[in-house]
Design an enzyme around this catalytic site. Structure first.
Site, PDB file in Angstrom:
ATOM      1  N   PRO A 158       0.918  -1.071   0.100  1.00 26.15           N
ATOM      2  CA  PRO A 158      -0.081   0.156  -0.022  1.00 26.15           C
ATOM      3  C   PRO A 158       0.782   1.445   0.153  1.00 26.15           C
ATOM      4  O   PRO A 158       2.007   1.254   0.602  1.00 26.15           O
ATOM      5  CB  PRO A 158      -0.606  -0.136   1.271  1.00 26.15           C
ATOM      6  N   ASP A 159       0.198   2.404  -0.522  1.00 24.30           N
ATOM      7  CA  ASP A 159       0.884   3.712  -0.592  1.00 24.30           C
ATOM      8  C   ASP A 159       0.796   4.313   0.902  1.00 24.30           C
ATOM      9  O   ASP A 159      -0.015   5.104   1.077  1.00 24.30           O
ATOM     10  CB  ASP A 159       0.093   4.366  -1.661  1.00 24.30           C
ATOM     11  N   ALA A 160       1.516   3.908   1.885  1.00 28.17           N
ATOM     12  CA  ALA A 160       1.132   4.340   3.231  1.00 28.17           C
ATOM     13  C   ALA A 160       2.482   4.253   3.885  1.00 28.17           C
ATOM     14  O   ALA A 160       2.719   3.901   5.012  1.00 28.17           O
ATOM     15  CB  ALA A 160       0.308   3.275   3.736  1.00 28.17           C
ATOM     16  N   CYS A 190      -2.610   6.710   1.411  1.00 28.99           N
ATOM     17  CA  CYS A 190      -3.008   7.412   0.239  1.00 28.99           C
ATOM     18  C   CYS A 190      -4.163   8.431   0.277  1.00 28.99           C
ATOM     19  O   CYS A 190      -5.212   7.992   0.998  1.00 28.99           O
ATOM     20  CB  CYS A 190      -2.961   6.132  -0.765  1.00 28.99           C
ATOM     21  N   TYR A 196      -7.593   6.242  -0.325  1.00 29.79           N
ATOM     22  CA  TYR A 196      -7.969   5.034   0.259  1.00 29.79           C
ATOM     23  C   TYR A 196      -9.402   5.517   1.257  1.00 29.79           C
ATOM     24  O   TYR A 196      -9.355   6.413   1.996  1.00 29.79           O
ATOM     25  CB  TYR A 196      -7.028   4.467   1.509  1.00 29.79           C
TER      26      TYR A 196
END
Ligand code: SPV
Ligand code: MG
Length: 554
Positions: free
Chosen positions: A53-55, A117, A120
């Site tokens: 994930p973009d986290a 992100c 989300y």
């Protein structure tokens, strides 16, 4: 010019700057090819390429490594650095590292660490304190060494649902802290939010940036007219590749043969072009010792032979059997033994009968009305680097090839110095290709090949036997430079010489390889002769063929 300067020039130019999201060297290359102004090293894409994930799950080092790969194009890279990977102390290192890597700009958002992100749904979303983020911007500006380096500050106030006033308050605070541009992000389906932000924007020296991913029907033109300078198409490279990969792999799994996805994949050559195989070949020929693998052999096997009829009624000459192996197979054996594994064969007459493993084939279907030069250039793809030229009807000793491969000259041809002895049987090929040298020693009763090769003055069938120093064996080698000379020469001739004779030929279409060699010599090219003394056969007549059978071992 530095990439940061390039970006500054784009910023100074009227009109929008449109950059494309990428995640690695390949997507960056394709973005450059498509004509974008710059690249967005997208955290969303880079994370997705790792399938995480973009986290803030990837480290700064991982993101930086990806940005470096993307920086291998001519375009400036704007690196999405999330929240600067921590507090202002992390931001300092981040700027040091990205600037040292030649990245033109970084972008930092006011998410707390670890970020989430912007898109989300249903995740906990918190913004950093506005002063804290403004100080991170100050830290970044204070750290950069090159004044061109660009720092973009991004607010997530609209994403987090904190309202327009908060978004403007934050944008202004970051501009006042020294940000070179301010990115206002929105996940609204229509562009009203970002357009009203732009209307209210009152820091004219700090241009605005937007990412029209969700308000996807709004054009760059509209956004630019509203006041946005930098527009980011953030994630379309990876999303298109996911679609393509899914379709291709599902089809393959269903159909179970690779041809089922021919229409879904690019040819291999497209990959070679993107990754720069031609450049690599140039480097090999410039910087690897000559005579090493990397030389391609181009064998001419297109012609129809009259001298061996009816043997050649069904088989082209290079496929004639010589004690269990064809002439062509024997050639390829010697080539392979000398480290030349890359073989291209130009076919023509009875092309379907020419079968050898591990060779690439080119066809001259006009073999009956054209000659060697046309055949050779049917394999023009093979002539972009160093290559060996071979007639398809000769059998030769390995030592001759070794000698040729060692030649440092850009263009070398093998010549048989035994010719001058006049031992040629009467029934041998009617007119041999003779070679006259500059400053040649006589090849008399005892003979030692030249220490340094001689320059060729003339080559062709019209040379009087008394003036010849040897016979062209039908083997030549071109370095990358020699190959360039040859191909440039041919292309110029094609343009300028549609009609009229060409050396010993009626026309360029009917020209032999030696006609083209003579043209190169006349143009000042240095063609060197590699001396050999016998040790080869050309199979042109029954008598040649019979002699070959007698001489060749099983
Ligand atoms: C990214 O591409 O990583 C971005 C833009 O930050 S967005 O995904 O829209 O937040
Ligand atoms: Mg991001």
């Amino acid at each position: 010019m530095t990439k940061a300067r390039k970006l500054r020039e784009l910023m100074a130019r009227p009109g929008p700057i449109v950059i494309i999201g990428a995640h690695n060297g390949l997507s960056a290359k394709i973005g450059e090819e498509a004509g974008f102004d710059g690249l967005w090293a997208s955290g969303f894409e880079i994370s997705a390429s790792y399938a995480v994930p973009d986290a803030n799950i990837l480290t700064m080092a991982e993101n930086l490594q990806a940005a470096k790969m993307m920086n291998n194009t001519s375009l400036p890279v704007v690196a999405d650095c999330d929240n600067g990977y921590g507090n202002a102390v992390n931001v300092v290192r981040c700027v040091e590292e990205y600037e040292a890597a030649g990245i033109a700009a970084i972008c930092m958002e006011d998410n707390i660490f670890p970020k989430r992100c912007s898109f989300y749904a249903g995740v906990k979303r918190e913004l950093a304190d506005v002063e804290e983020h403004a100080l991170k911007v100050r830290a970044a500006k204070a750290t950069q060494k090159d004044r061109d380096f660009v720092v973009i500050a991004r607010t997530e106030a609209l994403i987090a649902g904190w309202g327009m006033e908060e978004a403007l308050r934050r944008g202004r605070a970051y501009a006042d802290a020294g940000a070179d541009m301010v990115l206002i992000h929105s996940k609204s389906k229509d562009p009203d939010e970002v357009l009203s932000f732009a209307r209210a924007w009152d820091r004219p020296n700090t241009p605005l940036v937007c990412v029209p991913t969700i308000y996807r029907t709004t054009s760059v033109d509209t956004l630019h007219k509203a006041g946005f300078k930098l527009i980011i198409f953030a994630n379309h490279a990876i999303r298109s590749s996911i679609k393509a990969m899914t379709e291709t792999l599902q089809t393959l799994k269903r159909e179970m043969y690779t041809g089922s996805v021919d229409d879904k994949v690019v040819p291999l050559e497209r990959v070679y072009q993107l990754v720069g195989v031609d450049k690599m070949k140039q480097e090999e020929s410039s910087f690897l010792p000559s005579g090493s693998p990397g030389v391609t052999a181009v064998i001419l096997a297109a012609g129809q032979s009259q001298g061996l009829l009816p043997l050649t009624e069904e088989l082209p000459k290079p496929m004639l059997d010589l004690k269990g192996k064809s002439i062509l197979e024997r050639q390829i054996d010697v080539l392979n033994a000398c480290g030349v594994k890359d073989v291209a064969v130009v076919r023509g007459y009875k092309k379907e009968a020419i079968k050898v493993p591990n060779a690439r084939f080119y066809d001259n279907d006009e073999y009956a009305t054209t000659n060697e030069v046309v055949s050779l250039f049917r394999a023009s793809k093979e002539l972009s680097g160093p290559f060996l030229f071979l007639y398809g009807d000769i059998v030769f000793e390995r030592g001759h090839l070794e000698k040729l491969l060692k030649s440092p000259a850009d263009i070398s041809i093998v010549i048989d110095r035994a010719y001058a002895e006049g031992q040629r049987p009467k029934d041998a090929r009617g007119v041999p290709d003779l070679v006259a040298l500059k400053d040649a020693q006589e090849a008399g009763y005892r003979f030692v090949g030249a220490e340094a090769p001689h320059r060729v003055a003339r080559v062709g069938r019209a040379i009087p036997a008394g003036e010849a120093h040897g016979e062209f064996v039908g083997m030549a080698m071109f370095t990358a430079k020699g190959a360039r000379l040859l191909t440039d020469c041919y292309h110029q001739l094609q343009e300028s010489r549609a009609k009229g004779g060409f050396h010993e030929a009626e026309s360029l279409r009917n020209a032999t390889f030696t006609d083209l060699l003579q043209e190169l010599i006349d143009r000042g090219a240095d063609v060197q002769a590699i001396d050999v003394y016998k040790g080869w056969l050309e199979i042109d007549t029954f008598e040649d063929y019979r002699r070959a059978w007698a001489l060749i071992k099983e």
